[in-house]
Scaffold this motif. Structure first.
Motif, PDB file in Angstrom:
ATOM      1  N   PHE A 256       0.819  -1.221   0.000  1.00  2.77           N
ATOM      2  CA  PHE A 256       0.000   0.000   0.000  1.00  2.77           C
ATOM      3  C   PHE A 256       0.848   1.265   0.000  1.00  2.77           C
ATOM      4  O   PHE A 256       1.743   1.435   0.823  1.00  2.77           O
ATOM      5  CB  PHE A 256      -0.939   0.044   1.226  1.00  2.77           C
ATOM      6  N   GLN A 258      -0.146   5.663  -1.081  1.00  2.00           N
ATOM      7  CA  GLN A 258      -1.194   6.546  -1.601  1.00  2.00           C
ATOM      8  C   GLN A 258      -1.103   6.605  -3.126  1.00  2.00           C
ATOM      9  O   GLN A 258      -0.021   6.664  -3.676  1.00  2.00           O
ATOM     10  CB  GLN A 258      -1.034   7.940  -1.006  1.00  2.00           C
ATOM     11  N   TYR A 288      -3.241   1.722  11.664  1.00  2.00           N
ATOM     12  CA  TYR A 288      -3.351   1.389  10.232  1.00  2.00           C
ATOM     13  C   TYR A 288      -2.207   2.143   9.527  1.00  2.00           C
ATOM     14  O   TYR A 288      -2.416   2.872   8.568  1.00  2.00           O
ATOM     15  CB  TYR A 288      -4.705   1.796   9.659  1.00  2.00           C
ATOM     16  N   GLY A 289      -1.014   1.943  10.055  1.00  2.51           N
ATOM     17  CA  GLY A 289       0.110   2.820   9.739  1.00  2.51           C
ATOM     18  C   GLY A 289       0.807   2.579   8.422  1.00  2.51           C
ATOM     19  O   GLY A 289       1.653   3.392   8.029  1.00  2.51           O
ATOM     20  N   GLY A 290       0.540   1.451   7.721  1.00  7.64           N
ATOM     21  CA  GLY A 290       1.245   1.186   6.469  1.00  7.64           C
ATOM     22  C   GLY A 290       2.749   1.177   6.710  1.00  7.64           C
ATOM     23  O   GLY A 290       3.242   0.552   7.662  1.00  7.64           O
ATOM     24  N   LEU A 293       3.924   6.402   7.172  1.00 11.23           N
ATOM     25  CA  LEU A 293       3.809   7.772   6.653  1.00 11.23           C
ATOM     26  C   LEU A 293       3.465   8.774   7.756  1.00 11.23           C
ATOM     27  O   LEU A 293       4.135   9.797   7.927  1.00 11.23           O
ATOM     28  CB  LEU A 293       2.744   7.803   5.536  1.00 11.23           C
ATOM     29  N   GLU A 310       0.142  -1.917  12.227  1.00 12.34           N
ATOM     30  CA  GLU A 310      -0.253  -2.256  10.853  1.00 12.34           C
ATOM     31  C   GLU A 310      -0.355  -3.780  10.774  1.00 12.34           C
ATOM     32  O   GLU A 310       0.469  -4.491  11.336  1.00 12.34           O
ATOM     33  CB  GLU A 310       0.835  -1.697   9.894  1.00 12.34           C
ATOM     34  N   SER A 311      -1.378  -4.273  10.051  1.00 15.94           N
ATOM     35  CA  SER A 311      -1.580  -5.724  10.025  1.00 15.94           C
ATOM     36  C   SER A 311      -0.651  -6.445   9.054  1.00 15.94           C
ATOM     37  O   SER A 311      -0.458  -7.645   9.171  1.00 15.94           O
ATOM     38  CB  SER A 311      -3.042  -6.043   9.673  1.00 15.94           C
ATOM     39  N   ASP A 312      -0.093  -5.751   8.092  1.00 13.79           N
ATOM     40  CA  ASP A 312       0.759  -6.404   7.103  1.00 13.79           C
ATOM     41  C   ASP A 312       2.217  -6.391   7.577  1.00 13.79           C
ATOM     42  O   ASP A 312       2.819  -5.319   7.729  1.00 13.79           O
ATOM     43  CB  ASP A 312       0.619  -5.687   5.757  1.00 13.79           C
ATOM     44  N   GLY A 334       0.082  -5.998  13.765  1.00 17.29           N
ATOM     45  CA  GLY A 334      -1.088  -6.421  14.521  1.00 17.29           C
ATOM     46  C   GLY A 334      -2.338  -5.829  13.922  1.00 17.29           C
ATOM     47  O   GLY A 334      -2.286  -4.821  13.224  1.00 17.29           O
ATOM     48  N   ARG A 335      -3.451  -6.503  14.167  1.00 20.98           N
ATOM     49  CA  ARG A 335      -4.739  -5.920  13.776  1.00 20.98           C
ATOM     50  C   ARG A 335      -5.132  -4.932  14.864  1.00 20.98           C
ATOM     51  O   ARG A 335      -5.112  -5.272  16.052  1.00 20.98           O
ATOM     52  CB  ARG A 335      -5.786  -7.022  13.669  1.00 20.98           C
ATOM     53  N   VAL A 336      -5.521  -3.750  14.438  1.00 18.45           N
ATOM     54  CA  VAL A 336      -5.799  -2.683  15.403  1.00 18.45           C
ATOM     55  C   VAL A 336      -6.865  -3.125  16.413  1.00 18.45           C
ATOM     56  O   VAL A 336      -6.751  -2.849  17.616  1.00 18.45           O
ATOM     57  CB  VAL A 336      -6.240  -1.395  14.655  1.00 18.45           C
ATOM     58  N   ASP A 337      -7.880  -3.853  15.940  1.00 20.47           N
ATOM     59  CA  ASP A 337      -8.965  -4.258  16.839  1.00 20.47           C
ATOM     60  C   ASP A 337      -8.466  -5.220  17.919  1.00 20.47           C
ATOM     61  O   ASP A 337      -9.067  -5.330  18.985  1.00 20.47           O
ATOM     62  CB  ASP A 337     -10.125  -4.880  16.050  1.00 20.47           C
ATOM     63  N   PRO A 364      -7.908   4.175   8.662  1.00 18.06           N
ATOM     64  CA  PRO A 364      -8.386   2.828   8.354  1.00 18.06           C
ATOM     65  C   PRO A 364      -8.741   2.645   6.881  1.00 18.06           C
ATOM     66  O   PRO A 364      -8.836   3.622   6.139  1.00 18.06           O
ATOM     67  CB  PRO A 364      -9.648   2.710   9.219  1.00 18.06           C
ATOM     68  N   PRO A 365      -8.941   1.396   6.455  1.00 18.64           N
ATOM     69  CA  PRO A 365      -9.431   1.151   5.096  1.00 18.64           C
ATOM     70  C   PRO A 365     -10.841   1.722   4.929  1.00 18.64           C
ATOM     71  O   PRO A 365     -11.447   2.219   5.881  1.00 18.64           O
ATOM     72  CB  PRO A 365      -9.442  -0.373   4.969  1.00 18.64           C
TER      73      PRO A 365
END
Ligand SMILES: C[S@@+](CC[C@H](N)C(=O)[O-])C[C@H]1O[C@@H](n2cnc3c(N)ncnc32)[C@H](O)[C@@H]1O
Length: 433
Positions: A256, A258, A288-290, A293, A310-312, A334-337, A364-365
């Motif tokens: 990901f 932008q 959801y930091g990618g 950025l 960030e989950s990825d 990690g998944r934010v949730d 978030p997405p």
């Protein structure tokens, strides 16, 4: 009436999702390719619902002063609807008016769903004329070997002779791309200006394995396991460099980033302007930091303790390197949730107190952060939250939940990162009331 029947419609307003609204004998009809104030002839496509129908604009009988020839000749209303490519659903509207309509949709969602009655301004990317901005484009290859974008609201591949929203280099490369197998082809032009062609064939077993691997690496929370090193044979994993001003960010070619060539810089500026004065002792989060950025934006604004979540795992790995100059910054997979409740349970009192003086940036997405994440954030109680949103309705829904938890929006600024489409980004500052 049946699908296929024609009606005439006066278009009265714009709705979320790039469609416009008219009424036929009291019933709402949603159509694309129109403009409020126009009278259009519509071919009905869905008449099964009691409360609304859908149709396609097939003729403009009374045109708006804001109408112009479509930026993508093949998507013009003169072309039969089933042959119009998707992705430029505001391309028939003068740029200024597109922006006014996007603001209307955003403001309407905020007022009606989020109970927010703030003036919203829109900023644009300097010198943007709405074309040649996409540095990432996905084309599709069908079973007959046709290659191109999907038709609007369909998974049918449309062969096109230009991609006017793509950068020149991507458009040129796309014209010569040789489809090898059915599936997707991603074209990516990072800061070095060299286009990467990433084939993602549908039936390729390697793709299946790769996806499984990705799933495993997404399993956080707070997982610290390192991702496997990039495999050379997978071009999506080539690491490319993106730039914001003089700052460089490593990112996977297929990861990901932008999409608009000016988006990362414009968003960085906007987030920076939106951030309140930072407490140097506080803990700040980039959720959801990618590849980090906005964590870098926090660092540049004076934050010393920053966690990017960030989950990825590959993106997290790059974020770790991209944030290396800030010794107090770390990136976690990690998944934010899941990460937030784990942080609440495991962090010491001192870190919890630091976060209560800190800022959370949230990007978030499209589906938004959702109730569980918002409620966790409210419980953690940071001093302020900067919410970067790409969907007005998801934003409005999350703002309602924030409101129930005692956070109110102090400002909302829209930014036009997707000209010639209905998409709009918004940056909202929330503070505890
Ligand atoms: C809109 S992008 C923003 C990335 C970054 N802020 C930027 O501007 O480059 C959203 C990111 O959230 C990640 N993501 C999606 N779902 C997630 C989740 N449940 N938890 C953590 N990250 C997630 C995606 O992998 C993606 O990198």
């Amino acid at each position: 009436m049946q699908p296929g029947d024609h009606i005439e419609l006066d278009i009265t307003s714009v709705a979320h999702g790039g469609v416009f609204v008219g009424r036929h004998e009291g019933r709402v009809v949603f159509v694309p390719d129109a403009i409020p104030g126009e009278r259009v002839r519509v071919q009905l496509t869905q008449t099964g619902e009691k409360s609304f129908w859908r149709g396609e604009t097939v003729e403009v009988m009374d045109a708006s002063a804001h109408r112009r020839p479509h930026v993508w000749r093949q998507a013009d209303v003169e072309v039969p609807p089933e042959r119009r490519p998707g992705g430029a659903d505001f391309g028939h509207i003068a740029l200024d008016h597109q922006r006014a309509l996007k603001l209307e949709v955003l403001q309407d969602a905020l007022q009606r769903m989020g109970g927010v009655d703030l003036p919203v301004r829109m900023v644009t990317i300097d010198g943007d004329d709405g074309s040649r901005w996409r540095t990432r484009v996905s084309l599709h290859v069908d079973d007959e070997g046709r290659v191109g974008p999907y038709a609007a609201r369909s998974h049918r591949v449309i062969e096109v002779d230009d991609l006017p929203l793509a950068t020149e280099a991507i458009a040129r490369t796309a014209a010569d791309v040789a489809p090898e197998a059915p599936g997707r082809i991603d074209l990516v032009e990072p800061a070095d200006g060299r286009v990467r062609v990433l084939a993602r064939p549908r039936h390729d077993k390697r793709v299946g394995k790769h996806d499984k691997g990705d799933e495993k690496r997404h399993r956080g929370p707070g997982a610290t396991r390192r991702a496997a090193p990039a495999k050379r044979r997978n071009p999506a994993r080539e690491v490319v460099v993106e730039r914001v001003g003089s700052r460089e960010f490593l990112v996977d070619a297929g990861g990901f980033w932008q999409v608009h060539r000016g988006a990362a810089a414009a968003l960085t500026d906007l987030v920076r302007q939106t951030l309140p004065a930072l407490d140097p002792d506080a803990l700040h989060l980039d959720l959801y930091g990618g590849v980090g950025l906005f964590a870098a934006t926090l660092g540049e604004a004076g934050a010393s303790r920053i966690v990017s979540v960030e989950s990825d795992a590959r993106a997290t790995e790059h974020a770790g390197e991209n944030l290396a100059e800030w010794v107090g910054a770390r990136a976690e997979t990690g998944r934010v949730d899941r990460w937030l409740p784990q942080f609440r349970e495991q962090a010491g009192e001192r870190d919890l107190a630091r976060l209560r003086s800190g800022v959370v940036v949230l990007d978030p997405p499209r589906s938004g952060a959702g109730g569980d994440v918002v409620r966790e954030l409210v419980t953690l109680g940071p001093a302020s939250i900067v919410y970067v949103a790409c969907d007005p309705v998801a934003l409005a829904r999350d703002l309602t939940t924030f409101g129930e938890g005692g956070y109110a929006p102090a400002s909302v600024t829209a930014v036009d990162l997707f000209p010639n489409s209905h998409h709009v980004e918004a940056v909202t500052l929330l503070t505890r009331v």
